[in-house]
Scaffold this active site. Structure first.
Site: not given
Lengths: 432, 323
Positions: A63, A65-66, A235, A308
């Site tokens: 998990h 975020h790119l 999460h 996250d």
């Protein structure tokens, strides 16, 4: 050829633990034995000294975020994967909240293609559950899977409609596609910006009640129980959520859950003084929740530790608290924070901790066995569990310098990371 | 027990202001009130000082009372009112004002914590004139000053706050200030409009205004947020007025010499009935006068760049040592 010498190998899947030498040839581990002295003097062998270090299968983050395509000012695949390997992660699954959303086969293909060109780690795209991520109709889940997506998630916008999610669980299950759910009821969270409690009252910040998370956790567990389809809860952060998941597992629901280091290392107190670096989604909770999350990790209620990782621009964090962006850049601190707050405190054994960051995530996303053995792909993380270092945000590889750990001492430092037999981090330096 | 008096640059809230500093401001306000009562209202305290008001959002009384306070003390005062700051970042605006030589910047902003974010970035003293739902310290100082003038003390008084506690920054500042000065604070309002955790600070949560005002020395009515009905927090204003508004009937449970306060603007017939507003116990008009006195005191004490003027008279009547 690469020889990792005299490290303590910890590979929980195949219950391997002990000081060993690991020989890598090409993309694979070719030899794994207590001592391989015949290679010590070999000119063709590059030696990585790992005395005092732990050698594990490459960490897997389910998990992060790119932000590429669409939000490259926050992060892109090149910088995000560099941050990943710096933090010891060799495989990362990226969330679909890109622009456009990762909601079709071509968008999955685009990410895979970019990752092949510029990525320092393996990148596994996660698609949206619903069409355009709007929470109404189903996304082309099968096509995305064929294109290479490993899961679907409603990270960008939690699926408010229980009927839609119920159908999605059944449909995705028929293609063996994992469904990762973001448990947040926006109608309960309303205009809240931090956990409800004394700290929110003292700062005059609108509160987010815990029920905003827990009610959706409960709904999703019950949907899983009824349909018999697996559901993953992303999460989770509250005592109540842990308790509900524990109940669900006892009832036989096919639920899995993850939490992030921030939820077992920090409390809402970190927000004190309107510290936007501690503005997270879900918000940091109270001490009782932290204790419950740790207990959930101990007793197996929480299966996985994820990051996250949510990079934010400097500008979006230096803002009025209510307007500031949510999230923290966490790929580079996740392992160290886990070691500091779980292993060094005696809450979790090294084997269990590594299992939750390697084998368990690999199982969820069906990425193979994630173990160190002869013949396995050489994805390897080497870290010194005792080295202490001070978190300095400007030293981050990630474009996102947003961390609530700034200035804190963490114990456990990644020394080297090897991805498919290529050295990506050597002696704390990213080689890409 | 004089903590931080010489180095405190900003007035951000009563939560972080020591009791001693609150007492000093009250003490100074007594002098300022005397100046106000003179036929020629002019004092030299702010001669050569520049005061800038930056108001994001609506304000009538706070803005005007700061402006008058600065003018009565011979300061230079400028006012900027903007509807919203989405076009430009607030910290850029405030930094620019700082570079123009302002000694004091009075800031009202719709988001909690904005003055706290900005204060370290500028040399000027930041006076918080209301940050979202967080605090409105100067109004609470006015309220506490008014109580002090009427009752001669704060310690041991029963103070009841009724109405919308959650969204009212004045309520929050009053609670922090009154607790520090030793009052018994009670709140009553719809459960949807009470913030979490107050009881752990020693605030008594009451089920009804009647319970809260019983034996009260002071009653403060807190204005209902205008969109509380639309956001589903209370059913309608009629029911709210009936269950949580203040009427003459409730006052009979309070002490006979109870004072009734409201920071204005009051929602007549919602927050409190017209009869209570105009009644003998009401000190609302006096609060307005005291508003200017407190703002003069605050400007005087914070106008010196880089520091609070400090305690003019530590042994003065308002300055009993803390326990």
């Amino acid at each position: 050829m690469i020889l990792i010498r005299k490290g303590r190998v910890v590979s929980p899947r195949n219950k391997l633990s002990g000081v060993m030498d690991v020989l890598i040839d090409g993309e694979a581990i070719v030899k794994l034995a207590p001592e391989l002295p015949q290679y010590y003097e070999d000119e063709n062998v590059r030696i990585i000294e790992a005395t005092g270090c732990i050698v594990t299968p490459g960490l897997i983050d389910i998990h992060c975020h790119l932000c590429e395509p669409g939000f490259e000012s926050r992060e892109d695949i090149a910088s995000g994967t560099r941050a990943a390997v710096r933090g010891g992660f060799t495989s990362i699954a990226c969330m679909p909240d890109t622009q456009p959303k990762t909601c079709s086969a071509p968008s999955v293909t685009y990410i895979l293609d970019r990752a092949r060109r510029v990525g320092a780690a393996h990148v596994f795209p996660v698609g949206t559950i619903t069409r355009y991520g709007q929470g109404e109709q189903l996304a082309p889940i099968a096509e995305m899977k064929m294109a290479g997506a490993v899961a679907v998630s409603d990270e960008a916008e939690p699926t408010a409609d229980g009927g839609v999610l119920r159908n999605a669980l059944k449909y995705a299950n028929s293609f063996k596609m994992p469904v990762l759910t973001n448990c947040l009821d926006r109608s309960i969270a309303a205009t809240g910006v931090m956990n409800e409690g004394l700290v929110s009252t003292l700062h005059g910040l609108m509160p987010i009640p815990k029920s905003a998370e827990q009610s959706v956790v409960a709904r999703n567990v019950i949907l899983s129980l009824e349909t018999g389809c697996p559901v993953h809860l992303s999460h989770i952060s509250t005592e109540g959520s842990v308790e509900i998941v524990r109940w669900g597992k006892k009832m036989g629901a096919r639920v899995t859950a993850d939490t992030c280091p921030q939820y077992f290392s920090l409390t809402e107190e970190a927000v004190t003084g309107y510290n936007t670096m501690a503005k997270l989604d879900p918000p940091l909770r109270a001490q009782a929740d932290v204790d419950a999350v740790v207990e959930g990790l101990r007793d197996g209620t929480i299966d996985i530790i994820s990051t996250d990782h949510m990079p934010c621009t400097e500008d979006s964090k230096i803002a009025e608290f209510a307007r500031a962006a949510y999230g923290m850049s966490s790929l580079e601190t996740a392992l160290a924070a886990s070691l500091t707050y779980l292993y060094h405190t005696g809450k979790l054994s090294m084997g269990d901790l590594i299992y939750k960051m390697t084998a368990a995530p690999a199982d969820l996303l069906q990425l193979g066995r994630s173990e160190l053995r002869e013949g396995a792909r050489a994805d390897i993380t080497i870290f010194d569990p005792n080295a202490t270092w001070k978190v300095r945000r400007e030293a981050f590889e990630s474009k996102g310098k947003n961390t609530p750990y700034e200035g804190m001492e963490l114990q456990g430092e990644v020394i080297s990371t090897i991805v498919s037999g290529s050295i990506r981090v050597l002696d704390r330096m990213v080689m890409m | 027990m004089i903590t931080n008096l010489k180095t405190r640059k900003d007035l951000l809230g009563l939560r972080e202001l020591p009791a001693q500093s609150i007492r000093s401001i009250l003490h100074s306000a007594e002098t300022m009130k005397f100046v106000l009562s003179q036929p020629i209202k002019k004092a030299p305290h702010l001669m050569g000082k520049s005061v800038v008001e930056l108001f994001v959002g609506e304000s009538i009384r706070t803005k005007l009372s700061f402006e008058l306070a600065a003018q009565y003390m011979t300061g230079t005062v400028s006012t900027i009112s903007v509807g919203d700051t989405t076009r430009e970042r607030i910290r850029d605006v405030v930094t620019a004002i700082d570079h123009m030589g302002a000694d004091v910047i009075i800031l009202r902003h719709p988001f909690s914590g904005t003055p706290h974010m900005i204060a370290p970035l500028v040399q000027a003293s930041i006076i918080n004139a209301g940050d979202g739902i967080n605090e409105q310290p100067t109004q609470a100082l006015v309220d506490i000053f008014t109580i002090f003038q009427k009752k001669g003390r704060i310690k041991g008084l029963n103070v009841a706050l009724t109405g919308d506690i959650l969204h009212n920054p004045i309520a929050h500042s009053n609670i922090w200030g009154l607790l520090k000065l030793g009052a018994n604070v009670r709140v009553a309002g719809p459960a949807t409009l009470l913030p979490a955790g107050l009881e752990t600070l020693g605030v008594q949560i009451c089920r009804s205004p009647r319970e809260a005002v019983t034996d009260a020395d002071v009653i403060m009515s807190m204005r209902l947020r205008s969109d509380a009905v639309d956001r589903g927090l209370v059913p309608d204003e009629r029911e709210y007025a009936r269950c949580f508004g203040l009427h003459e009937q409730e006052l009979t449970y309070a002490k006979p010499d109870v004072i009734v306060m409201h920071a204005l603007p009051v929602r007549r017939g919602v927050d409190m009935s017209g009869a209570v507003i105009a009644g003998p116990n009401s000190v609302i008009d006096e609060q307005v006068t005291n508003g200017v006195a407190i703002k003069m005191a605050v400007l005087y004490m914070f106008a010196k760049k880089g520091g609070f003027y400090g305690d003019p008279d530590p042994e003065g009547p308002c300055c009993q040592p803390e326990k």
